[in-house]
Design an enzyme around this catalytic site. Structure first.
Site, mmCIF file in Angstrom:
data_model
loop_
_atom_site.group_PDB
_atom_site.id
_atom_site.type_symbol
_atom_site.label_atom_id
_atom_site.label_comp_id
_atom_site.label_asym_id
_atom_site.label_seq_id
_atom_site.Cartn_x
_atom_site.Cartn_y
_atom_site.Cartn_z
ATOM 1 N N ASP A 144 1.170 -1.219 -0.232
ATOM 2 C CA ASP A 144 -0.080 0.146 -0.524
ATOM 3 C C ASP A 144 0.684 1.166 -0.261
ATOM 4 O OD1 ASP A 144 -2.334 1.920 1.010
ATOM 5 O OD2 ASP A 144 -3.298 -0.445 1.001
ATOM 6 N N HIS A 177 -3.992 6.270 3.716
ATOM 7 C CA HIS A 177 -4.568 5.163 3.735
ATOM 8 C C HIS A 177 -3.882 3.707 4.003
ATOM 9 C CE1 HIS A 177 -5.641 1.700 0.489
ATOM 10 N NE2 HIS A 177 -7.057 2.688 -0.139
ATOM 11 N N ASN A 269 -13.664 0.557 -6.755
ATOM 12 C CA ASN A 269 -14.542 1.695 -6.531
ATOM 13 C C ASN A 269 -15.679 1.979 -7.579
ATOM 14 O OD1 ASN A 269 -13.566 1.199 -3.763
ATOM 15 N ND2 ASN A 269 -11.911 2.365 -4.096
ATOM 16 N N SER A 340 -11.130 -0.414 -0.591
ATOM 17 C CA SER A 340 -10.146 -0.796 0.282
ATOM 18 C C SER A 340 -9.685 -1.256 1.256
ATOM 19 C CB SER A 340 -9.182 0.837 -0.128
ATOM 20 O OG SER A 340 -8.389 0.580 -1.486
#
Length: 587
Positions: A144, A177, A269, A340
């Site tokens: 990530d 994130h 998404n 996520s």
């Protein structure tokens, strides 16, 4: 194979038979005893009994509360020995029941103050999974934006990672994130601060492949996948994706899969009818997002590439974890939404499954899918196999296993680690107690995991080995006891059940009745299995009796009685084998 199955069933029946013997520990902890005096007993007589107990045992029974006066419910401090003595005494005729005052406790709930805000953890049934494992020994690689050491990751374990964006060892987060995603996997839990993580005893491996802007290259991601596989990762989470097929990434995924790594990725998404890459690659578990009421989140991709769904949040309820504010680099509890956020839920549960003993990545995917809550009406594949259920996944993962940890916990919870249990009665009682403990645990384990055969076989097992043994201790005022003794007796005990004698009748305590039952019912597809089950049950009861209490009418209680019981136990087992020979499965 048939001999093995019969042997397993014999163990089950052996457990049933062992339940018949006095001294079997109660399934729970207690430090006090309940006395429920009958309402027709005069107060003066109750007081007299209380005084006698106080004088004999040095403890005085007391009313449980002010509301117990009409029901005559008294409590006294005591252990199993006092409990057994009271049950054998005259007091049993003056009470409705004498039983342990078991100690119950709340199921495990972490003390993190904001846990109540995590609807997502409740929705995946994670507390049930935590009863078995918290992921200890597992390593989850979070590919990530990196991970920053926020306060609610203070007690979380980390292993060495890498920053592929800046080519350095420290893979710190400059976006927020990755830290948020890592929190869902393994946020420090039960630390009196913040929120919780799914597999909070697992270790995190921070792998930074996305820059502060949240983007990164396929080459960095592919290298990070191989790095994770080569450095001991058990699970990889990729809450990232995009379009375009990459042979480089597919090769890295195949490599990690071949080394036993479970790979999880977010579906994307865009709200479109197909998951993004890498979720769509073979050997990758693609995860779509659910909102707080269990519907597909509006933004979530669906269709091809979606294998399972998990909480991802929406405007009505976001996923709360501690992360960083990228502008100030300070820690903050923030609610995010997206696939996520859904993916690390599945990664955490995959770690729990692997910690439970399932190691092959394909088997772990199967466990995830088979344990999920299926959605019947899902023509567009919004949910994949269904909605993630951590508790059901771990239960399915441990099915059929006898782990030392589980056995040790079972011993502790049932008082078997108390030295008094083993030494009370001396060396003579030690072997029966060992057999009792091991046999009853195997019974509980077998019933929990493998009691999937039909009613007919299980009915025969119970009848042959133990009967409805609980009924023998049931006392109903002014009613005869012998019907309860008969229903609570196994087949070998029926010959003397009416008289209430513990001596076995050799006609009933032999292969004779199982032979009659097999001859009568062998042609019936269902009742045949009652006869076979009864033969196995009788075999177990006779085997236990031969070792522990060989007392037979006309034969005494010596070597002759032991040989008689052992011989007939073998004959009963052989009869069950012959009667079941040629059948494909148990009914």
């Amino acid at each position: 194979m048939r001999k093995f199955l019969l042997a397993c069933l014999f163990i089950v029946a052996l457990g049933f038979a062992l339940f018949n013997f006095k001294g079997l520990a109660n399934q729970g902890e207690f430090q006090s005893i309940v006395l429920d005096f009958r309402e027709d007993i005069p107060a003066a007589q109750i007081n007299s009994e209380i005084n006698a107990i106080a004088q004999k045992y040095g403890v005085t029974p007391r009313l449980n509360s002010e509301f117990s006066k009409t029901d005559n419910i008294y409590i006294l401090e005591g252990n199993k020995q006092i409990l057994d003595n009271l049950k054998k005494s005259q007091l049993s005729k003056e009470t409705e029941y004498i039983e342990p005052n078991y100690v119950y406790s709340a199921f495990y709930t972490p003390n993190d103050p904001d846990y109540t805000k995590q609807w997502n953890m409740h929705s995946i049934n994670v507390e049930t999974a935590w009863d078995e494992t918290k992921g200890s020994g597992m390593t989850v690689a979070v590919i990530d934006t990196g991970i920053s050491p926020v306060p609610d990751l203070e007690t979380t374990k980390f292993v060495r990672g890498y920053d592929f964006v800046n080519d350095q060892i420290d893979a710190l987060d400059d976006n927020g994130h990755g830290t948020h995603v890592a929190g869902t996997v393994a946020q420090s839990t039960n630390n009196g601060y913040g929120v919780t993580g799914v597999a909070y005893e697992a270790s995190l491996m921070p792998l930074k492949v996305l820059s502060g802007s949240g983007s990164g290259t396929v080459s960095d991601i592919a290298e990070s996948i191989k790095f994770a596989a080569d450095n001991g990762a058990d699970v990889i989470n990729m809450s990232l994706g995009g379009g375009g097929v990459s042979e480089l990434m597919q090769e890295a995924i195949n490599y990690a899969h071949s080394k036993g790594v479970v790979i999880i990725a977010a579906a994307g998404n865009s709200g479109q009818n197909s998951a993004s890459y890498p979720a769509r690659y073979p050997h990758v578990i693609g995860v779509s997002a659910l909102d707080s009421v269990g519907e597909k989140a509006p933004y979530s991709n669906y269709g091809a590439g979606v294998d399972i769904s998990a909480p991802g949040g929406s405007e009505s309820g976001k996923i709360v974890q501690e992360t960083i504010n990228p502008k100030t680099n300070e820690s903050v509890f923030a609610g995010f939404q997206g696939t996520s956020m859904a993916s690390p839920h599945v990664a955490g549960v995959a770690a729990l499954i692997k910690a439970s003993g399932v190691t092959n990545p394909d088997d772990i995917e199967t466990v995830l899918q088979q344990s999920s809550r299926s959605v019947e009406d899902d023509p567009l594949n919004h949910f994949g196999a269904g909605q993630l259920d951590a508790g059901a996944a771990v239960k399915l993962a441990i099915k059929g296993q006898i782990s030392f940890r589980d056995f040790f916990r079972w011993l502790q919870n049932n008082g078997y680690l108390n030295l008094k249990f083993w030494f009370d009665g001396g060396a003579v009682a030690l072997l029966p107690k060992v057999l009792m403990v091991v046999g009853s645990y195997l019974l509980a384990w077998f019933l929990r995991n493998y009691l999937s055969f039909g009613w007919s076989l299980s009915t025969g097992l119970v009848a042959g080995s133990s009967g409805l043994f609980l009924l023998r201790g049931l006392y109903i005022f002014d009613l005869p006891q012998w019907p309860l003794r008969v229903m609570g007796s196994s087949i070998p005990e029926l010959g003397t059940a009416i008289q209430g004698s513990s001596i076995l009748n050799p006609i009933f305590a032999s292969v004779l009745i199982p032979v009659v039952l097999v001859v009568l019912f062998l042609g019936n597809p269902h009742w045949k299995w009652v006869a076979i089950g009864s033969a196995i049950g009788v075999a177990s009861c006779l085997a236990v009796s031969a070792v522990m209490s060989p007392s037979i009418l006309w034969l005494g209680s010596g070597m002759v009685a032991r040989l008689f019981l052992a011989t007939n136990a073998l004959l009963c087992f052989g009869l069950a084998y012959l009667a079941s020979k040629g059948e494909g499965k148990f009914a």
